[in-house]
Enzyme design. Structure first.
Site, PDB file in Angstrom:
ATOM      1  N   SER A  59     -12.205 -14.108  -2.035  1.00 28.21           N
ATOM      2  CA  SER A  59     -11.789 -14.094  -3.439  1.00 28.21           C
ATOM      3  C   SER A  59     -12.482 -15.173  -4.249  1.00 28.21           C
ATOM      4  O   SER A  59     -12.780 -16.263  -3.738  1.00 28.21           O
ATOM      5  CB  SER A  59     -10.289 -14.332  -3.489  1.00 28.21           C
ATOM      6  N   GLY A  81       0.838  -1.205   0.000  1.00 27.62           N
ATOM      7  CA  GLY A  81       0.000   0.000   0.000  1.00 27.62           C
ATOM      8  C   GLY A  81       0.871   1.253   0.000  1.00 27.62           C
ATOM      9  O   GLY A  81       2.082   1.177   0.229  1.00 27.62           O
ATOM     10  N   TYR A 117      -3.326 -19.424  -2.054  1.00 26.41           N
ATOM     11  CA  TYR A 117      -4.043 -18.165  -1.812  1.00 26.41           C
ATOM     12  C   TYR A 117      -5.549 -18.426  -1.655  1.00 26.41           C
ATOM     13  O   TYR A 117      -6.189 -17.935  -0.724  1.00 26.41           O
ATOM     14  CB  TYR A 117      -3.777 -17.217  -2.989  1.00 26.41           C
ATOM     15  N   ASN A 143     -12.135 -10.262 -10.504  1.00 23.19           N
ATOM     16  CA  ASN A 143     -10.890  -9.518 -10.764  1.00 23.19           C
ATOM     17  C   ASN A 143     -11.132  -8.017 -10.709  1.00 23.19           C
ATOM     18  O   ASN A 143     -11.730  -7.444 -11.620  1.00 23.19           O
ATOM     19  CB  ASN A 143     -10.307  -9.948 -12.101  1.00 23.19           C
TER      20      ASN A 143
END
Ligand code: UD1
Length: 330
Positions: A131, A42, A155, A184
């Site tokens: 996700s 970030g 992940y 996405n």
């Protein structure tokens, strides 16, 4: 129900790509916001428009390292938190394949710390950034929340495990949650310089600089690309407006787009001559990804506002402006 201005929201990963857009929406709604971010991926620049704002506090800290201790200090001056949005994570599928232990440490370990904090401090609701990588190629296309979640990468496994933890904290400790499975996400502030960034920002960076674009596999793999400001609205709706309580919801557009089409469209928009080269498929990549929209519409009232072309235009304008500001600062 509290007015937005009465909420004090912790945003982990709030200086990141999706996190900072979410902070924009929370600030615009009058909330007090505490960002915890280790600034590993970030940037403070993502929050620049709120610099020195009295309702925003930014704490540079790693969520896997004594989160409760860091928050104790910050909340002593800012008052208690009542909601949490949890983005902080390592976000690259390939990095999780190369180093699963680190993915577990950050993504699952970090989530465990956030949930323990929520339980011990009477947090009213947590929104978790999950996700679509929890689904693999065996799931039907388009994928719905009822489809089997069987991740093709570490992940995806850590994100799915995070959802199980939420369910456990909800059942045994009454913690309210919504888990959003992002498809996405793309848009301004997605780091164009990182190899591990999203495909759109990588291709745009290459198109603008004239560097070659590499397409993995044959480029006919597909994704559902959703614009970041739409995602931020969905997140804040779940957080503040008590939508989607106890639910796991896919967030996308319902439109399936190939990587080849993305590459061609970006080259055309950028009026670029970057050559396209093809390379072998990445391990852990899924072939097709697109979501049904029923649950997001029903539970969150989610209707994406930004069409792909418009989103690509906005992203390209940002990538170009970044290229100018980087070159003028060296
Ligand atoms: C992305 C997110 C992940 C999210 C998931 C949800 C990033 C970095 N990752 O993973 O956090 O949970 O969506 O579905 O945003 N590609 C190329 N050339 C490149 C880069 C990528 O051809 O230079 C291809 C990849 O092989 C893949 C597709 O583009 O087929 C998308 O890749 P990427 O943007 O990295 O996203 P996901 O792996 O789908």
């Amino acid at each position: 129900m509290k007015a937005s201005a009465d909420h004090h929201v912790l945003v982990t990963g709030g200086a990141g790509f999706i996190g900072s857009h979410t902070v924009d929406v929370l600030m615009a709604r009058g909330c007090r916001v505490l960002v915890v971010d280790d600034l590993s991926t970030g940037y403070m620049a993502n929050l620049a428009r709120w610099r020195d704002h009295p309702r925003l506090t930014v704490l540079k800290a790693d969520i896997t390292d004594d989160l409760a201790g860091h928050l104790k200090h910050a909340t002593a001056s800012m008052g208690p938190l009542d909601r949490i949005i949890h983005f902080a994570a390592q976000t690259a599928v390939p990095l999780s394949v190369d180093d699963p232990a680190n993915d577990i440490r950050v993504n699952l370990g970090g989530t465990a710390q956030v949930l323990e904090y929520a339980r011990r401090n009477g947090i009213a609701k947590i929104v978790f950034a999950s996700s679509s990588a929890v689904y693999d190629d065996d799931a039907p296309v388009p994928v719905s929340e009822a489809s089997l979640a069987r991740p093709a990468s570490p992940y995806g496994i850590s994100k799915l495990s995070g959802e199980f933890y939420l369910d456990y904290y909800s059942r045994y400790f009454g913690l309210k949650f919504t888990a959003l499975r992002f498809m996405n996400v793309y848009g301004p502030r997605q780091d164009p310089k990182s190899h591990y960034s999203g495909v759109i920002s990588i291709f745009m960076d290459r198109a603008v600089t004239g560097a070659p674009i590499t397409i993995f596999d044959d480029g006919e793999q597909t994704r559902d690309f959703v614009f970041v400001t739409d995602v931020a609205q969905a997140v804040v709706g779940a957080c503040l407006d008590n939508r989607g309580d106890g639910e796991i919801i896919n967030i996308g557009t319902g439109l399936e787009v190939s990587v080849n089409l993305i590459a061609r469209t970006i080259l055309e928009l950028a009026q670029s001559n970057s050559p396209i080269t093809y390379a072998p498929a990445r391990v852990g990549d899924i072939r097709r990804s697109v979501t049904t929209m029923d649950k997001a519409t029903r539970s969150l009232g989610f209707v994406p506002q930004v069409k792909l072309r418009e989103g690509l235009d906005q992203t390209l304008a940002w990538v170009r402006a970044e290229a100018v500001s980087v070159s003028s600062s060296v």
